[in-house]
Design a protein around this motif. Structure first.
Motif, PDB file in Angstrom:
ATOM      1  N   ILE A  50      17.593   8.184 -18.997  1.00 19.96           N
ATOM      2  CA  ILE A  50      17.435   7.345 -17.803  1.00 19.96           C
ATOM      3  C   ILE A  50      18.777   6.870 -17.274  1.00 19.96           C
ATOM      4  O   ILE A  50      19.039   6.920 -16.060  1.00 19.96           O
ATOM      5  CB  ILE A  50      16.518   6.144 -18.105  1.00 19.96           C
ATOM      6  N   THR A  51      19.666   6.399 -18.159  1.00 16.88           N
ATOM      7  CA  THR A  51      20.951   5.884 -17.696  1.00 16.88           C
ATOM      8  C   THR A  51      21.824   6.989 -17.102  1.00 16.88           C
ATOM      9  O   THR A  51      22.598   6.744 -16.171  1.00 16.88           O
ATOM     10  CB  THR A  51      21.717   5.180 -18.836  1.00 16.88           C
ATOM     11  N   THR A  52      21.688   8.196 -17.617  1.00 13.76           N
ATOM     12  CA  THR A  52      22.453   9.302 -17.051  1.00 13.76           C
ATOM     13  C   THR A  52      21.980   9.606 -15.638  1.00 13.76           C
ATOM     14  O   THR A  52      22.792   9.780 -14.723  1.00 13.76           O
ATOM     15  CB  THR A  52      22.327  10.557 -17.926  1.00 13.76           C
ATOM     16  N   PHE A  53      20.679   9.637 -15.436  1.00 13.91           N
ATOM     17  CA  PHE A  53      20.156   9.851 -14.098  1.00 13.91           C
ATOM     18  C   PHE A  53      20.510   8.683 -13.177  1.00 13.91           C
ATOM     19  O   PHE A  53      20.867   8.879 -12.013  1.00 13.91           O
ATOM     20  CB  PHE A  53      18.636  10.036 -14.141  1.00 13.91           C
ATOM     21  N   ALA A  54      20.411   7.467 -13.688  1.00 13.06           N
ATOM     22  CA  ALA A  54      20.675   6.278 -12.873  1.00 13.06           C
ATOM     23  C   ALA A  54      22.118   6.215 -12.395  1.00 13.06           C
ATOM     24  O   ALA A  54      22.393   5.806 -11.262  1.00 13.06           O
ATOM     25  CB  ALA A  54      20.339   5.017 -13.673  1.00 13.06           C
ATOM     26  N   SER A  55      23.046   6.622 -13.238  1.00 10.15           N
ATOM     27  CA  SER A  55      24.468   6.550 -12.879  1.00 10.15           C
ATOM     28  C   SER A  55      24.917   7.728 -12.031  1.00 10.15           C
ATOM     29  O   SER A  55      26.063   7.763 -11.567  1.00 10.15           O
ATOM     30  CB  SER A  55      25.320   6.497 -14.150  1.00 10.15           C
ATOM     31  N   GLY A  56      24.031   8.685 -11.832  1.00 10.02           N
ATOM     32  CA  GLY A  56      24.429   9.901 -11.129  1.00 10.02           C
ATOM     33  C   GLY A  56      25.152  10.867 -12.044  1.00 10.02           C
ATOM     34  O   GLY A  56      25.700  11.879 -11.587  1.00 10.02           O
ATOM     35  N   ALA A  57      25.192  10.558 -13.334  1.00 11.50           N
ATOM     36  CA  ALA A  57      25.796  11.431 -14.353  1.00 11.50           C
ATOM     37  C   ALA A  57      27.251  11.747 -14.041  1.00 11.50           C
ATOM     38  O   ALA A  57      27.702  12.880 -14.178  1.00 11.50           O
ATOM     39  CB  ALA A  57      24.976  12.725 -14.468  1.00 11.50           C
ATOM     40  N   ALA A 123      14.513  -1.995 -17.113  1.00  9.69           N
ATOM     41  CA  ALA A 123      14.644  -1.823 -15.663  1.00  9.69           C
ATOM     42  C   ALA A 123      15.363  -3.007 -15.015  1.00  9.69           C
ATOM     43  O   ALA A 123      16.195  -2.830 -14.113  1.00  9.69           O
ATOM     44  CB  ALA A 123      13.258  -1.649 -15.039  1.00  9.69           C
ATOM     45  N   GLY A 124      15.076  -4.208 -15.494  1.00 12.93           N
ATOM     46  CA  GLY A 124      15.666  -5.406 -14.902  1.00 12.93           C
ATOM     47  C   GLY A 124      17.162  -5.521 -15.115  1.00 12.93           C
ATOM     48  O   GLY A 124      17.855  -6.221 -14.363  1.00 12.93           O
ATOM     49  N   THR A 125      17.681  -4.853 -16.135  1.00 15.57           N
ATOM     50  CA  THR A 125      19.112  -4.958 -16.447  1.00 15.57           C
ATOM     51  C   THR A 125      19.858  -3.637 -16.286  1.00 15.57           C
ATOM     52  O   THR A 125      21.045  -3.549 -16.614  1.00 15.57           O
ATOM     53  CB  THR A 125      19.297  -5.459 -17.898  1.00 15.57           C
ATOM     54  N   LEU A 126      19.176  -2.627 -15.757  1.00 17.70           N
ATOM     55  CA  LEU A 126      19.749  -1.280 -15.715  1.00 17.70           C
ATOM     56  C   LEU A 126      21.034  -1.205 -14.892  1.00 17.70           C
ATOM     57  O   LEU A 126      21.985  -0.514 -15.262  1.00 17.70           O
ATOM     58  CB  LEU A 126      18.718  -0.294 -15.156  1.00 17.70           C
ATOM     59  N   VAL A 127      21.096  -1.909 -13.772  1.00 26.91           N
ATOM     60  CA  VAL A 127      22.288  -1.836 -12.912  1.00 26.91           C
ATOM     61  C   VAL A 127      23.530  -2.321 -13.647  1.00 26.91           C
ATOM     62  O   VAL A 127      24.623  -1.761 -13.485  1.00 26.91           O
ATOM     63  CB  VAL A 127      22.062  -2.622 -11.597  1.00 26.91           C
ATOM     64  N   PHE A 128      23.383  -3.341 -14.487  1.00 28.91           N
ATOM     65  CA  PHE A 128      24.531  -3.835 -15.260  1.00 28.91           C
ATOM     66  C   PHE A 128      24.907  -2.856 -16.368  1.00 28.91           C
ATOM     67  O   PHE A 128      26.078  -2.703 -16.724  1.00 28.91           O
ATOM     68  CB  PHE A 128      24.217  -5.209 -15.849  1.00 28.91           C
ATOM     69  N   PHE A 129      23.893  -2.197 -16.910  1.00 25.14           N
ATOM     70  CA  PHE A 129      24.104  -1.162 -17.932  1.00 25.14           C
ATOM     71  C   PHE A 129      24.997  -0.050 -17.373  1.00 25.14           C
ATOM     72  O   PHE A 129      25.998   0.342 -17.994  1.00 25.14           O
ATOM     73  CB  PHE A 129      22.743  -0.605 -18.351  1.00 25.14           C
ATOM     74  N   THR A 130      24.646   0.478 -16.206  1.00 27.97           N
ATOM     75  CA  THR A 130      25.389   1.590 -15.618  1.00 27.97           C
ATOM     76  C   THR A 130      26.786   1.160 -15.162  1.00 27.97           C
ATOM     77  O   THR A 130      27.747   1.927 -15.286  1.00 27.97           O
ATOM     78  CB  THR A 130      24.623   2.198 -14.436  1.00 27.97           C
ATOM     79  N   LEU A 131      26.914  -0.059 -14.652  1.00 33.27           N
ATOM     80  CA  LEU A 131      28.231  -0.547 -14.246  1.00 33.27           C
ATOM     81  C   LEU A 131      29.145  -0.752 -15.451  1.00 33.27           C
ATOM     82  O   LEU A 131      30.361  -0.538 -15.366  1.00 33.27           O
ATOM     83  CB  LEU A 131      28.100  -1.853 -13.452  1.00 33.27           C
TER      84      LEU A 131
END
Length: 423
Positions: A50-57, A123-131
């Motif tokens: 999920i994080t790879t897809f979310a960050s655009g890899a 899901a609620g914290t995913l944006v901070f994970f990718t950043l």
């Protein structure tokens, strides 16, 4: 920064991370047991995808181009701005999808739709994970090793504190939530560490996406998405196969063995990502690249082999100290797992050439073949020798992978012109 100096400085962060991982392993062994280990492995693989897809890899591309554009801060900022915008947009889209299908994801990944709340936390914290992973990629590319080490140490401490607290109070459910959120919490400390650098501004993470940068990212997106799908999915399949064939306790033994391997190999694997990826991105002549590869085989590979031998000789002591008596059956997995780990490091030294030089077609093909072979070898060998076959599959798979890497990478380097190597 030399390979040895990088390894020594990075060793500080690795030592802290290793100790915290071992502490986490003990906590999880006590509070979730072998079956819980299997569930944690499933969820961790889902997070990787999920994080790879979310960050655009694109984080590997961020490290490469930050290092490659070391002479031009404007180009670096364009890379960061494009990457940050892609990561934020991708994270928000993925977060909405995860919330909408949280119960279905829990039923598929964890075999229990009651764990849907874990995915909503994620899901609620995913944006901070990718950043957070983006900032770490920037620090790596800038060769800001001290800041990189500090950020990783803080992340390790957060992982230990959050996992211990939630596992004690909420058992497996709490441990899964900890796995979902601790890197997101680490973002704020990583941001503070980056803000102390004169080359960094938070505004550099947002803005217009540069078309040329986005085009350059595509190769790394293709490679990272391939890894994000092939590796975790193959592990999920292997874990499901072991669970259905030998029981979920056996799947938990394998997961514990795999986590132990990741912990003791951490010094080696992080040195590859922290030193080799930026270094190979800078080099433009195939003779220089060959020299770096040979240096890796002189220094990194023997280190991995010696560590593996020590782990094998102390396997009974390690199981008692780091796990519990419930995990004693995993001792039969050590021999072939250690052999496979050493072969893996030998092959990864060459695999990082593919990453550093964006040999994306070769990388994608090798990842797909390796993941498929690992599952097929697991089914084949376990049907003849039992659970130990999964470790034998690991060893045989990386023996073949190393042979393929040796052939294809050296063949590619001989054919490539210096100006091609730069891109």
């Amino acid at each position: 920064m030399t390979l040895i100096k990088t390894s020594l400085l990075n060793g500080i962060a690795v030592l802290v991370k290793m100790l915290t991982l071992l502490g986490i392993n003990k906590v999880l062994a006590i509070y979730v047991g072998p079956v819980g280990y299997a569930a944690l492995g499933q969820f961790q693989n889902a997070i990787q995808m999920i994080t790879t897809f979310a960050s655009g890899a694109i984080n590997t591309g961020v490290t490469k181009y930050t290092a490659e554009y070391h002479y031009d801060e404007k180009k670096q900022q364009s890379v960061w701005r494009s990457a940050g915008t892609i990561a934020i947009c991708g994270s928000l889209i993925c977060s909405v999808i995860i919330v909408l299908f949280s119960k279905e994801l829990a039923a598929w990944i964890l075999n229990n739709d009651q764990f849907g709340g874990v995915f909503r936390w994620f899901a609620g914290t995913l944006v901070f994970f990718t950043l957070n992973t983006l900032l770490l990629a920037i620090l790596n590319g800038k060769k800001e090793l001290l800041r990189y080490v500090a950020a990783n140490i803080v992340g390790s401490v957060f992982a230990l504190v959050v996992t211990t607290a939630l596992a004690i109070f909420s058992g497996l459910y709490g441990a899964l939530i900890a796995l979902a959120i601790y890197q997101s919490i680490s973002f704020f400390v990583t941001l503070y560490i980056c803000s102390g650098a004169d080359w960094f501004r938070f505004s550099y993470l947002f803005g217009r996406i540069d078309k040329l940068v986005a085009k350059n990212f595509l190769k790394y997106t293709a490679m990272a998405l391939t890894s994000a799908v092939c590796v975790p999915v193959s592990h999920i399949f292997v874990r499901n196969y072991l669970g259905s064939s030998f029981g979920w306790e056996s799947a938990g033994y394998w997961e514990a063995m795999w986590r132990l391997s990741a912990a003791y190999l951490m010094l080696v694997t992080t040195t590859l990502s922290v030193y080799y990826l930026p270094r190979l991105s800078e080099l433009t002549h195939h003779e220089e690249i060959k020299a770096e590869i040979l240096q890796g085989y002189r220094f990194i590979l023997p280190c991995a082999a010696i560590c593996g031998l020590i782990i094998y000789l102390l396997r009974d002591f390690i199981i008692h100290i780091l796990f519990t008596s419930d995990f004693l059956p995993m001792r039969n997995l050590f021999a072939w797992q250690i052999v496979g780990d050493t072969l893996k490091i030998g092959s990864w030294i060459l695999a990082y050439v593919m990453l550093g030089k964006a040999m994306f077609k070769l990388f994608i093909l090798s990842e797909i073949i390796s993941a498929a072979c690992f599952y097929l070898f697991t089914v084949m060998f376990t049907s003849h020798i039992g659970l130990e076959g999964v470790s034998l599959a690991h060893a045989v798979n990386y023996a073949i992978y190393w042979l393929l890497m040796t052939w294809f990478v050296y063949r590619a380097l001989r054919r490539m012109r210096p100006e091609v190597l730069a891109g």
